[in-house]
Design a protein around this motif. Structure first.
Motif, PDB file in Angstrom:
ATOM      1  N   LYS A   1      -5.429  14.204   7.840  1.00 33.62           N
ATOM      2  CA  LYS A   1      -4.548  13.465   8.762  1.00 33.62           C
ATOM      3  C   LYS A   1      -4.783  13.923  10.200  1.00 33.62           C
ATOM      4  O   LYS A   1      -4.771  13.111  11.130  1.00 33.62           O
TER       5      LYS A   1
ATOM      6  N   ARG B   1     -12.673   0.478   3.986  1.00 41.85           N
ATOM      7  CA  ARG B   1     -12.306   1.445   5.022  1.00 41.85           C
ATOM      8  C   ARG B   1     -13.357   1.454   6.139  1.00 41.85           C
ATOM      9  O   ARG B   1     -13.020   1.537   7.319  1.00 41.85           O
TER      10      ARG B   1
ATOM     11  N   CYS C   1       0.415   7.744  -5.758  1.00 41.20           N
ATOM     12  CA  CYS C   1      -0.761   8.625  -5.741  1.00 41.20           C
ATOM     13  C   CYS C   1      -0.408   9.997  -5.191  1.00 41.20           C
ATOM     14  O   CYS C   1      -0.888  11.018  -5.674  1.00 41.20           O
ATOM     15  N   GLU C   2       0.452   9.989  -4.175  1.00 35.54           N
ATOM     16  CA  GLU C   2       0.819  11.272  -3.571  1.00 35.54           C
ATOM     17  C   GLU C   2       1.623  12.119  -4.561  1.00 35.54           C
ATOM     18  O   GLU C   2       1.452  13.338  -4.642  1.00 35.54           O
TER      19      GLU C   2
ATOM     20  N   LEU D   1      -5.877   7.988  -3.106  1.00 34.87           N
ATOM     21  CA  LEU D   1      -6.316   7.054  -4.161  1.00 34.87           C
ATOM     22  C   LEU D   1      -7.364   7.702  -5.050  1.00 34.87           C
ATOM     23  O   LEU D   1      -7.351   7.557  -6.271  1.00 34.87           O
TER      24      LEU D   1
ATOM     25  N   THR E   1       0.857  -1.196   0.000  1.00 35.54           N
ATOM     26  CA  THR E   1       0.000   0.000   0.000  1.00 35.54           C
ATOM     27  C   THR E   1       0.893   1.247   0.000  1.00 35.54           C
ATOM     28  O   THR E   1       0.559   2.240  -0.642  1.00 35.54           O
ATOM     29  N   ALA E   2       2.001   1.186   0.694  1.00 32.68           N
ATOM     30  CA  ALA E   2       2.883   2.358   0.753  1.00 32.68           C
ATOM     31  C   ALA E   2       3.383   2.744  -0.636  1.00 32.68           C
ATOM     32  O   ALA E   2       3.418   3.934  -0.992  1.00 32.68           O
TER      33      ALA E   2
ATOM     34  N   TYR F   1      -4.484  -1.787  -4.746  1.00 28.33           N
ATOM     35  CA  TYR F   1      -4.570  -1.303  -3.362  1.00 28.33           C
ATOM     36  C   TYR F   1      -5.435  -2.245  -2.526  1.00 28.33           C
ATOM     37  O   TYR F   1      -5.074  -2.600  -1.395  1.00 28.33           O
TER      38      TYR F   1
ATOM     39  N   ILE G   1       0.475   4.268  -2.569  1.00 29.38           N
ATOM     40  CA  ILE G   1       0.131   5.604  -2.062  1.00 29.38           C
ATOM     41  C   ILE G   1       1.232   6.616  -2.405  1.00 29.38           C
ATOM     42  O   ILE G   1       0.932   7.781  -2.704  1.00 29.38           O
TER      43      ILE G   1
ATOM     44  N   SER H   1      -6.402   9.216   4.808  1.00 25.10           N
ATOM     45  CA  SER H   1      -5.480   9.978   3.954  1.00 25.10           C
ATOM     46  C   SER H   1      -5.104   9.141   2.727  1.00 25.10           C
ATOM     47  O   SER H   1      -4.909   9.670   1.630  1.00 25.10           O
ATOM     48  N   GLU H   2      -5.049   7.819   2.889  1.00 24.19           N
ATOM     49  CA  GLU H   2      -4.732   6.954   1.742  1.00 24.19           C
ATOM     50  C   GLU H   2      -5.910   6.888   0.779  1.00 24.19           C
ATOM     51  O   GLU H   2      -5.738   6.965  -0.440  1.00 24.19           O
TER      52      GLU H   2
END
Ligand code: SF4
Ligand code: SF4
Lengths: 432, 386
Positions: free
Chosen positions: B254, B187, B10-11, B202, B3-4, B221, B7, B197-198
């Motif tokens: 966050k 979620r 995506c970031e 996304l 996932t990191a 994801y 993300i 925040s993820e």
């Protein structure tokens, strides 16, 4: 936005007539318990007064109530009441003045309580806030509500699809709701008769507004203009009273032109016409008289304004047409000033600048009103670019006294008039 | 892929205000066109069927220095239009061929006219939607509007958009809706595994990359998040409402999480979830998109609620469906639709004993401490009183 009541000191007979008409409508509104008449609330832009009359209902315009309260200097407290009750300080103050007024018993200018509306006609023309405003009223009153969606002229034109949509809503939503609430059957011939009256009065209104092309202008088309549009934009369009009123005003202005007089102001006839301005944006109502004074003291007359077009662009040729009763109502709603896109608005102001031989443009930017205000800085630049004339920008609010700073507005106007003078002397030097 | 990793990609997309991914997509084929759109909803299926890339613009966030944009707006107007103008004037959007301005409020409405004046020659459309939900009234109006959009795009590309292409695009977006809903559902089920925040990042990615690529990101994801080992915290579960247009800084989201709240539903970038069910792929595709809008749209402040009793119904469903314990009304300053809607929604919450708090933000808000404190107190009070 809406037409106001006239400033008190204008004492022409048309003034007295209008005063009587407004008082009569408030008496009708506050007397519905006795008379059994039904009340519909609706907005000034897209106000379907002729249709409302077909159902013998009384027209209540909350914007006009807010203006009345603004001019009587009671709107500030009402707005604060609404804010205390959880309404944001950021939103349109007409809405909060209306909600605050409700909390204080909805007292009309005649001192009597206004009835709760029997119906809300959400004529969603040229302003998104209208939709939320009437949802909020419905939330309080729980009364029948009908939405009349007027598509925005995004591409600067009215398409067949837009017009058909409005007519269809009138036929399938609005008229059936009126019939249900009023118990009166719709009669299209009755509507035609009212529309004939509207068109007659509209001819004279246009004549009056265009009289400002004279030098000196016999009218002020902004501060005085709100007085001239009063009956047309509110509960009187389509009535014989309105026809009579506009006949009367026209005769008075004709007389002023013959006498070479400038506009009438709260302190009598304006003397010398030094500056001719076009104004964009609604006025401030809480300090209306002080605001106006800042202009006439300097010899500034407004020769054309966009605010006097929020209830229809009659001077651009629109007339209610009795031969196409529902289509004409659609065209009317679709054509109101704030339903025009920004390029159209710029073109109109540019046209006014030229046709009325104005010295400059002044924008009164209203904190409350995103519909008017978002984009005005660009409009200002465009007008300056296209006409070469100076423009100025001031910021006030409609009915929230916290946002009218007399000193700021005065300073701004003074330096603006200096700018116009400089531009003029520059131009005459160049010509010499 | 973890996932990191996903993300992080995506970031990077989120922070890239030059829209490099979209530029690259366009450069790969000279016939390609990019159509930008603003919140809150446009039928991206039609743009996709035209072979074009729909590009969602949510303003400049807190990463953009607004140099020119402020000169176009008074202080009492929200931030998103000024940062969007900034994006345009600073040429960050010079590769964009057209822009759609949905009917959401008077600010975006007027921005459509400003865009016409500022960028002559670009395809600009104010995208109107019906506030009347009857098939033969609002529906026929909207179908015609959709057809006008279709014709406008055909004119731009010089190519017809076939019904088959539309059906295929609807299919791809149906898949996207399914995957987006799956992420939201996950979620809601296990918010400790799927931080908001993820989810936010996304969804932001879905605005700037082709939908097929977004679908893959979402699939990856979902698979990766299943494997995440994270322990459940004693957080309270909240729904965010009012953030459908101008976006809060990522830090604000966050901060809410750090303050002890699991966001279990929200209205960020609702274009992805506007239609609650798949759109039919048989029959007339324009008609299907129109009917889906009328009958399958979620509720938001930009939409008229036909009946008083429907006001707040969707929010109540969000609360109940996600076992939320409170609502956070988080709205952009000067946002008329959100701020005018809030008192009515707040009343509904009170009627149903749902605790709520409200605050305002701007896309460039810097100070998170007050919000963290407010959200923290809210979370504590919910835990204490529930
Ligand atoms: S936003 Fe403007 S047009 Fe709308 S109700 Fe308020 S003052 Fe009137
Ligand atoms: S933040 Fe609100 S007011 Fe501003 S553009 Fe978006 S919807 Fe309109």
């Amino acid at each position: 936005m809406s037409a106001a009541t006239s400033p008190e000191v204008i004492k022409e007979s048309s003034m007295l007539k209008q005063k009587g008409m407004i008082a009569g409508n408030y008496d009708r509104l506050t007397g519905t318990k006795e008379s059994g008449e039904k009340v519909v609330s609706t907005f000034v832009p897209g106000n379907l007064n002729e249709l409302i009359m077909c159902f013998d209902m009384v027209n209540n315009l909350p914007e006009t109530n807010a203006i009345q309260n603004g001019m009587r200097k009671v709107s500030g407290g009402m707005i604060m009441d609404a804010e205390k009750a959880g309404h944001s300080e950021d939103v349109c103050t007409y809405v909060k003045a209306d909600i605050g007024m409700m909390g204080r018993g909805n007292i009309a200018p005649n001192g009597k309580p206004m009835p709760a509306p029997d119906m809300l006609l959400l004529s969603y023309t040229g302003c998104f806030t209208f939709m939320k405003w009437f949802e909020l009223l419905r939330h309080e009153y729980k009364c029948p509500t009908v939405m009349l969606q007027i598509p925005y002229q995004g591409d600067g034109k009215i398409t067949k699809n837009m017009r058909d949509f409005v007519v269809k809503q009138l036929k399938e939503e609005v008229i059936p709701m009126f019939e249900k609430v009023s118990g009166v059957k719709f009669d299209i011939d009755r509507l035609r008769e009212y529309l004939k009256n509207s068109a007659k009065a509209e001819d004279n209104l246009v004549w009056v507004l265009e009289s400002a092309k004279n030098r000196p202008s016999p009218i002020d088309a902004y501060f005085g203009g709100v007085y001239y549009i009063g009956p047309m934009f509110t509960a009187f369009r389509g009535t014989a009273d309105a026809v009579e009123y506009y006949d009367l005003v026209r005769k008075e202005i004709e007389q002023r032109i013959r006498e070479g007089k400038g506009p009438i102001t709260p302190e009598g006839d304006m003397k010398e016409e030094k500056y001719r301005l076009v104004v964009e944006g609604p006025p401030n109502w809480t300090s209306f008289r002080e605001f106006w004074k800042l202009f006439y003291d300097e010899g500034a007359v407004v020769v054309a304004s966009s605010y006097t077009k929020v209830g229809g662009l009659y001077d651009q040729g629109f007339r209610h047409d009795p031969n196409d009763p529902l289509g004409t109502l659609a065209d009317y709603c679709l054509g109101c000033y704030t339903n025009n896109n920004l390029p159209q608005r710029v073109e109109l102001l540019e046209k006014y600048m030229n046709e009325y031989q104005a010295d400059g443009l002044l924008i009164n930017s209203i904190k409350s009103c995103n519909s008017f205000s978002a984009g005005q800085l660009l409009m200002m630049r465009e007008i300056e670019k296209r006409t070469g004339k100076p423009a100025a920008f001031i910021e006030t609010d409609l009915v929230d006294p916290r946002y009218f700073s007399h000193a700021n507005v005065k300073n701004r106007l003074e330096s603006y008039f200096q700018m116009v003078d400089q531009k003029r002397s520059g131009a005459s030097l160049a010509a010499a | 892929m973890s996932t990191a990793d996903i993300i992080a990609r995506c970031e990077a997309l989120y922070e890239d205000l030059d829209f490099t991914a979209a530029r690259k997509w366009k450069e790969a084929d000279p016939s390609r066109k990019v159509i930008a759109y603003m919140p809150v909803y446009v039928p991206r299926e039609i743009i996709h069927a035209a072979g074009m890339l729909p590009l969602g613009i949510m303003g400049g966030g807190d990463g953009l220095e607004v140099i020119h944009g402020d000169a176009y707006y008074q202080s009492y107007i929200c931030r998103i239009p000024r940062s969007t103008i900034e994006l345009g004037l600073s040429k960050r959007m010079d590769f964009v061929d057209g822009m759609l301005f949905p009917s959401i409020c008077d600010v975006i409405r007027n921005l459509s006219g400003m865009w016409k004046l500022l960028f002559p020659g670009k395809y600009v459309r104010y995208f109107d939607v019906p506030q009347n939900y009857k098939d033969d009234v609002g529906g026929s109006y909207y179908t015609n509007e959709l057809n006008e959009l279709r014709e406008g795009l055909e004119h731009l590309s010089g190519r017809k958009i076939s019904d088959d292409a539309l059906r295929a695009s609807i299919e791809v977006y149906n898949e996207n809706r399914k995957l987006v809903q799956a992420v939201y559902a996950m979620r809601s089920r296990e918010p400790w595994k799927v931080p908001s925040s993820e989810v936010y990042l996304l969804m932001r990615a879905g605005l700037v990359v082709p939908v097929e690529e977004h679908n893959q990101i979402l699939r990856d994801y979902l698979a990766a998040a299943e494997k995440v080992q994270a322990s459940k915290r004693d957080n309270c579960r909240v729904v965010i409402n009012g953030s459908f247009c101008e976006q809060p800084p990522l830090n604000l989201i966050k901060s809410i999480e750090l303050a002890g709240c699991y966001i279990v539903d929200d209205d960020y970038m609702i274009v992805h979830r506007w239609l609650r069910n798949p759109v039919s792929t048989s029959g007339d595709p324009m008609q299907n998109l129109s009917l889906a809008f009328l009958h399958e749209s979620i509720a938001t402040a930009a939409k008229y609620d036909d009946k008083e009793e429907d006001k707040g119904k969707y929010l109540l469903e969000q609360v109940r469906g996600n076992a939320a314990e409170g609502v956070i009304f988080a709205m952009p300053s000067f946002c008329d639709p959100a701020l005018l809607e809030r008192p009515m929604l707040a009343d509904r919450c009170s009627e149903h004993n749902i605790p709520y708090i409200s605050f305002k933000y701007a896309e460039n808000s810097g100070q998170m401490q007050p919000i963290r404190e407010q959200a923290g107190t809210f979370a504590d009070s919910i835990k204490l009183w529930s």
